[in-house]
Design a protein around this motif. Structure first.
Motif, short mmCIF file in Angstrom:
data_model
loop_
_atom_site.label_atom_id
_atom_site.label_comp_id
_atom_site.label_asym_id
_atom_site.label_seq_id
_atom_site.Cartn_x
_atom_site.Cartn_y
_atom_site.Cartn_z
N THR A 67 0.85 -1.19 0.00
CA THR A 67 0.00 0.00 0.00
C THR A 67 0.89 1.25 0.00
O THR A 67 1.90 1.28 0.69
CB THR A 67 -0.94 0.05 1.24
OG1 THR A 67 -0.13 0.11 2.40
CG2 THR A 67 -1.84 -1.15 1.29
N GLY A 68 0.50 2.24 -0.77
CA GLY A 68 1.33 3.44 -0.90
C GLY A 68 1.16 4.36 0.29
O GLY A 68 0.23 4.22 1.09
N GLY A 69 2.07 5.32 0.43
CA GLY A 69 1.97 6.29 1.52
C GLY A 69 1.81 7.69 0.97
O GLY A 69 2.45 8.07 -0.02
N THR A 70 0.93 8.47 1.62
CA THR A 70 0.64 9.83 1.15
C THR A 70 1.91 10.69 1.06
O THR A 70 2.08 11.47 0.11
CB THR A 70 -0.39 10.48 2.09
OG1 THR A 70 -1.57 9.68 2.03
CG2 THR A 70 -0.72 11.89 1.71
N LEU A 71 2.81 10.56 2.03
CA LEU A 71 4.01 11.42 2.01
C LEU A 71 4.90 11.08 0.82
O LEU A 71 5.47 11.97 0.19
CB LEU A 71 4.80 11.28 3.32
CG LEU A 71 4.03 11.64 4.59
CD1 LEU A 71 4.94 11.51 5.81
CD2 LEU A 71 3.47 13.06 4.52
N ASP A 72 5.03 9.79 0.50
CA ASP A 72 5.84 9.40 -0.67
C ASP A 72 5.25 10.01 -1.94
O ASP A 72 5.98 10.44 -2.84
CB ASP A 72 5.86 7.87 -0.83
CG ASP A 72 6.57 7.18 0.31
OD1 ASP A 72 7.49 7.78 0.88
OD2 ASP A 72 6.19 6.03 0.63
N LYS A 73 3.93 10.03 -2.01
CA LYS A 73 3.28 10.59 -3.22
C LYS A 73 3.62 12.07 -3.34
O LYS A 73 4.08 12.55 -4.37
CB LYS A 73 1.76 10.38 -3.15
CG LYS A 73 1.41 8.89 -3.18
CD LYS A 73 -0.07 8.62 -2.94
CE LYS A 73 -0.18 7.21 -2.40
NZ LYS A 73 -1.34 6.49 -2.52
N LEU A 74 3.39 12.81 -2.25
CA LEU A 74 3.61 14.25 -2.31
C LEU A 74 5.08 14.61 -2.50
O LEU A 74 5.40 15.64 -3.10
CB LEU A 74 3.04 14.92 -1.05
CG LEU A 74 1.51 15.00 -1.06
CD1 LEU A 74 0.99 15.37 0.32
CD2 LEU A 74 1.02 16.00 -2.09
N GLU A 75 5.97 13.75 -2.01
CA GLU A 75 7.40 14.04 -2.19
C GLU A 75 7.84 13.94 -3.65
O GLU A 75 8.96 14.32 -3.99
CB GLU A 75 8.24 13.13 -1.30
CG GLU A 75 8.33 13.71 0.11
CD GLU A 75 9.04 12.83 1.12
OE1 GLU A 75 9.37 13.35 2.19
OE2 GLU A 75 9.26 11.63 0.85
#
Ligand code: URA
Length: 425
Positions: free
Chosen positions: A117-125
């Motif tokens: 499952t992905g993480g929101t912080l990784d996406k925004l980074e």
């Protein structure tokens, strides 16, 4: 108090006393109880469960292990959302600015991805310049000036959970309802939000594979929140197939911006609006229309201010992976299943996720879907595009896509699962 008697109590299916719980959480946080002892206790809890009184006390002890934040000085009511995690779950990205555009303050303390499952912080980074790490003062400033902030939870918030979650991740003890409920709710209650909407995912790509388990998790969390004075509501939502048409960091940011621009895949739009309505109602805001705020650009305005306030350039070109590999449909007919878990594993293997906390992620890596269940596909047409900077990963990713879809004869009837399966308040 000694840890072996605490472990034995739970191993023998007994009820942990409030004193045992307070002591073990505090001693583990201070390093007096060792990781191997806490692992044994976590496994005993996974196998033998905890009753509601034990879960409430465990949650309170984890909250007490750190600081509590307070947003009382803000002029707007606060509302937060937490998802139990899924594949392609980028909803926080359009949702936080949307709810802020409708009048609530959204303090969204988020995490990084681990596993499929992905993480929101990784996406925004993946947005050039964007910073996840803010001091408490910076966080309050962004929240106050833009209405929404998405950032990493500081080390001071529920430190017992930080330690225990990392331990559970490597000891096969993540999937215990009492431990998931207390982990999520300790952070949310310590964060100080006035209201909370939980998105409890159900299906192959979620921790909870059955609706019964998801209901149990949701009602445990709703009760924990309500007992702590946080107005809490849960939606049970489908995670049998990925949300939207992308799984991967920059790919999901691009799709979220499409939603904020008034387009984007229908399931992402529907779920964003459903969660926004719940958050606004929980915050006591009655006269706002989230569909209108998406259509008239006001949610996009908040997004741009929120990204810029954290050093990001909302106009920057997003990273694109160096290599692509197209997977084609093997036959003509109706796509009746596209498995969320397998797509999540493929995205992870392509470099979108990490195996260990310290691993880097590739911003451009992931999987793009060209069809969703219910769509008619033609033999040879693109079904998926795999993206990575490291093409040697294609074979490994393709191995996870064995038997991940079903294509039924042309004309076969198909009824999609509704995105919202149930509501628990
Ligand atoms: N998310 C959390 O924060 N904790 C868990 O235990 C599972 C998902």
């Amino acid at each position: 108090m000694d840890v072996i008697s605490v472990i034995r109590t739970k191993r023998d299916k007994g009820e942990l006393s409030p004193e045992q719980i307070d002591w073990v959480i505090d001693a583990y946080t201070r390093g007096v109880v060792a990781d191997e002892q806490m692992s044994a206790l976590a496994m005993a809890i996974l196998l033998n469960g905890m009753n509601r009184a034990e879960i409430a006390r465990w949650t309170a002890a984890m909250i007490a292990s750190g600081e509590r934040m307070n947003f009382d000085a803000l002029s707007r009511p606060t509302s937060d959302k937490h998802s139990t995690g899924g594949v392609g779950d980028k909803i926080t990205l359009p949702l936080a600015p949307l709810v802020a555009a409708c009048g609530a303050a959204v303090p969204q303390l988020s995490g990084r991805g681990l596993g499929h499952t992905g993480g929101t912080l990784d996406k925004l980074e993946s947005i050039p310049g964007w910073r996840a790490l803010l001091s408490n003062e910076e966080m309050l400033h962004v929240l106050d000036t833009t209405g929404a902030v998405i950032c990493a939870a500081g080390d001071g918030l529920a430190p017992a959970d930080k330690k225990l979650y990392a331990l559970r991740d490597v000891t096969g003890t993540v999937e215990a309802i009492p431990l998931i409920a207390s982990s999520i709710m300790s952070k949310k209650i310590a964060e100080g939000t006035g209201s909370l909407v939980l998105d409890v995912k159900v299906g192959t790509g979620a921790f909870m594979k059955t609706i019964e388990d998801a209901r149990e998790l949701a009602s445990t969390m709703v009760q924990l929140g309500t007992d702590s004075g946080v107005k809490t509501v849960a939606l049970l939502t489908d995670m049998s197939t990925p949300l939207g048409l992308t799984a991967g960091n920059a790919l999901e940011v691009r799709e979220s911006v499409e939603v904020l621009a008034g387009g984007g895949p229908q399931d992402v739009v529907d779920l964003t609006i459903a969660l926004a309505r719940e958050m606004l109602a929980a915050a006591g805001i009655k006269d706002a229309d989230p569909a209108k705020a998406l259509a008239d650009g006001s949610a996009m305005d908040v997004w741009r201010r929120m990204i810029a306030a954290q050093g990001g350039d909302p106009d920057a070109t997003l990273p694109v992976a160096r290599e692509q590999h197209v997977v084609t449909a093997p036959s003509t007919g109706v796509l009746t299943r596209l498995d969320a878990y397998d797509i999540g594993i493929a995205a992870w293997r392509l470099g979108a996720g990490r195996a260990r906390k310290e691993d880097p992620v590739q911003a451009g890596a992931g999987v793009e879907l060209h069809a969703k269940p219910g769509d008619t596909v033609t033999a040879g047409q693109p079904l998926l595009t795999l993206h990575t900077d490291t093409p040697e990963k294609f074979d490994y990713a393709l191995k996870s896509l064995n038997g991940s879809w079903d294509i039924a004869a042309p004309g076969t009837g198909f009824t999609a699962n509704p995105i919202v399966l149930d509501r628990i308040a």
